[in-house]
Design a protein around this motif. Structure first.
Motif, PDB file in Angstrom:
ATOM      1  N   ILE A 154      -7.411  -8.567  -8.942  1.00 53.22           N
ATOM      2  CA  ILE A 154      -6.741  -7.281  -9.170  1.00 53.22           C
ATOM      3  C   ILE A 154      -7.652  -6.124  -8.762  1.00 53.22           C
ATOM      4  CG2 ILE A 154      -5.796  -5.751 -10.937  1.00 53.22           C
ATOM      5  CD1 ILE A 154      -4.893  -8.254 -12.444  1.00 53.22           C
ATOM      6  N   LYS A 155      -8.933  -6.202  -9.135  1.00 49.17           N
ATOM      7  CA  LYS A 155      -9.890  -5.162  -8.740  1.00 49.17           C
ATOM      8  C   LYS A 155     -10.011  -5.081  -7.222  1.00 49.17           C
ATOM      9  CE  LYS A 155     -12.873  -5.247 -12.840  1.00 49.17           C
ATOM     10  NZ  LYS A 155     -14.247  -5.553 -13.338  1.00 49.17           N
ATOM     11  N   ALA A 156     -10.054  -6.243  -6.583  1.00 52.26           N
ATOM     12  CA  ALA A 156     -10.163  -6.273  -5.123  1.00 52.26           C
ATOM     13  C   ALA A 156      -8.946  -5.620  -4.480  1.00 52.26           C
ATOM     14  CB  ALA A 156     -10.313  -7.714  -4.637  1.00 52.26           C
ATOM     15  N   GLY A 157      -7.776  -5.860  -5.062  1.00 48.90           N
ATOM     16  CA  GLY A 157      -6.559  -5.260  -4.529  1.00 48.90           C
ATOM     17  C   GLY A 157      -6.575  -3.752  -4.619  1.00 48.90           C
ATOM     18  N   PHE A 158      -6.949  -3.224  -5.801  1.00 49.85           N
ATOM     19  CA  PHE A 158      -7.019  -1.772  -5.968  1.00 49.85           C
ATOM     20  C   PHE A 158      -8.074  -1.161  -5.060  1.00 49.85           C
ATOM     21  CE2 PHE A 158      -4.814  -2.432 -10.074  1.00 49.85           C
ATOM     22  CZ  PHE A 158      -3.844  -1.449  -9.942  1.00 49.85           C
ATOM     23  N   PHE A 159      -9.227  -1.801  -4.966  1.00 51.87           N
ATOM     24  CA  PHE A 159     -10.293  -1.285  -4.114  1.00 51.87           C
ATOM     25  C   PHE A 159      -9.862  -1.288  -2.648  1.00 51.87           C
ATOM     26  CE2 PHE A 159     -13.994  -1.874  -1.393  1.00 51.87           C
ATOM     27  CZ  PHE A 159     -14.810  -0.825  -1.807  1.00 51.87           C
ATOM     28  N   LEU A 160      -9.201  -2.365  -2.225  1.00 47.86           N
ATOM     29  CA  LEU A 160      -8.761  -2.485  -0.842  1.00 47.86           C
ATOM     30  C   LEU A 160      -7.751  -1.402  -0.491  1.00 47.86           C
ATOM     31  CD1 LEU A 160      -8.632  -4.131   1.825  1.00 47.86           C
ATOM     32  CD2 LEU A 160      -6.771  -5.421   0.788  1.00 47.86           C
ATOM     33  N   ILE A 161      -6.773  -1.209  -1.350  1.00 49.91           N
ATOM     34  CA  ILE A 161      -5.745  -0.191  -1.107  1.00 49.91           C
ATOM     35  C   ILE A 161      -6.373   1.192  -0.993  1.00 49.91           C
ATOM     36  CG2 ILE A 161      -3.757   0.993  -2.128  1.00 49.91           C
ATOM     37  CD1 ILE A 161      -2.992  -1.711  -3.390  1.00 49.91           C
ATOM     38  N   THR A 162      -7.244   1.528  -1.935  1.00 50.78           N
ATOM     39  CA  THR A 162      -7.876   2.854  -1.943  1.00 50.78           C
ATOM     40  C   THR A 162      -8.770   3.051  -0.725  1.00 50.78           C
ATOM     41  OG1 THR A 162      -7.876   2.832  -4.364  1.00 50.78           O
ATOM     42  CG2 THR A 162      -9.304   4.434  -3.283  1.00 50.78           C
TER      43      THR A 162
END
Length: 238
Positions: A214-222
């Protein structure tokens, strides 16, 4: 989280998606720079050089858009420095949907006094043409905003912004697909490789592993969003 990001960017499909994103940015910048300047000898100049020449030609019209200045534009023939103001005048006297600036040729210097009142009338007429698309309250609100604008308007160079906004909107739309494609495999990748039975049943598989995804997803999107827009802005302005 680093491990999850590494898995995403190590895939060939992710690299292709980022290359397509870069190519799309180059395409948008090339379209936005499709500005044409016509020299006195009839030859055409395009791109950054054309934008520079147009900006230089418009400089003498910068400042308050007074009745005297509007009258000067009306009485003068079209040139590459006053075309933006001529467009404003045409919309004021011919309606908001008007793109034909030859309307200005039929005006006289005395008509300049009616420019600002005509702008408000043009807005009212356009809103009425929209029928029920806008409620009566919305129509009143929009009209009041035009009435409350400080006059005379202050005219400055806007070509770069009018080119940037549509291009940025198109980039946002494309980013939705690219980012969606990149993050789509964060969880499904484990099922594709068959590692899910071990990965999610391990000691931290249902806790730290899912949190990291989940953290990787948010970081990737941002990161992809902001890096793309910063790089796009750099390409656009330089």
């Amino acid at each position: 989280m680093y491990f999850e990001l590494k898995k995403i960017f190590s895939k060939t499909s992710s690299k292709v998606a980022l290359l397509l994103l870069f190519g799309f940015m180059i395409y948008l910048v090339s379209i936005a720079n499709s500005v044409v300047w016509i020299n006195e000898d009839g030859t055409e100049v395009t791109g950054k050089e054309a934008t520079k020449k147009i900006r230089q030609a418009e400089q003498k019209w910068y400042g308050p858009l007074t009745e005297e200045k509007i009258a000067d534009v009306i009485t003068q023939n079209w040139d590459q420095g006053n075309r933006e103001i001529r467009t404003l005048i045409a919309k004021g006297f011919g309606g908001l949907d008007t793109i034909d600036t030859t309307i200005v040729d039929a005006l006289t210097a005395d008509d300049a006094a009616n420019f600002y009142s005509n702008r408000i009338n043009s807005v009212k007429d356009w809103l009425e043409e929209q029928g029920d698309w806008y409620s009566q309250e919305e129509k009143t609100f929009i009209t009041e905003q035009y009435k409350n604008m400080e006059v005379p308007l202050h005219y400055e160079y806007t070509k770069g912004w009018t080119k940037l906004f549509p291009a940025a909107s198109n980039l946002q739309t494309f980013l939705v697909f690219v980012i969606g494609f990149l993050v789509a495999g964060i969880f499904s990748e484990e099922y594709r490789t068959g590692a899910y039975s071990i990965y999610f049943s391990s000691a931290h598989g249902r806790g730290k592993a899912i949190t990291a995804k989940i953290k990787a997803g948010f970081f990737l999107i941002t990161a992809v969003y902001w890096i793309s827009f910063l790089f796009f802005s750099f390409l656009f302005w330089f």
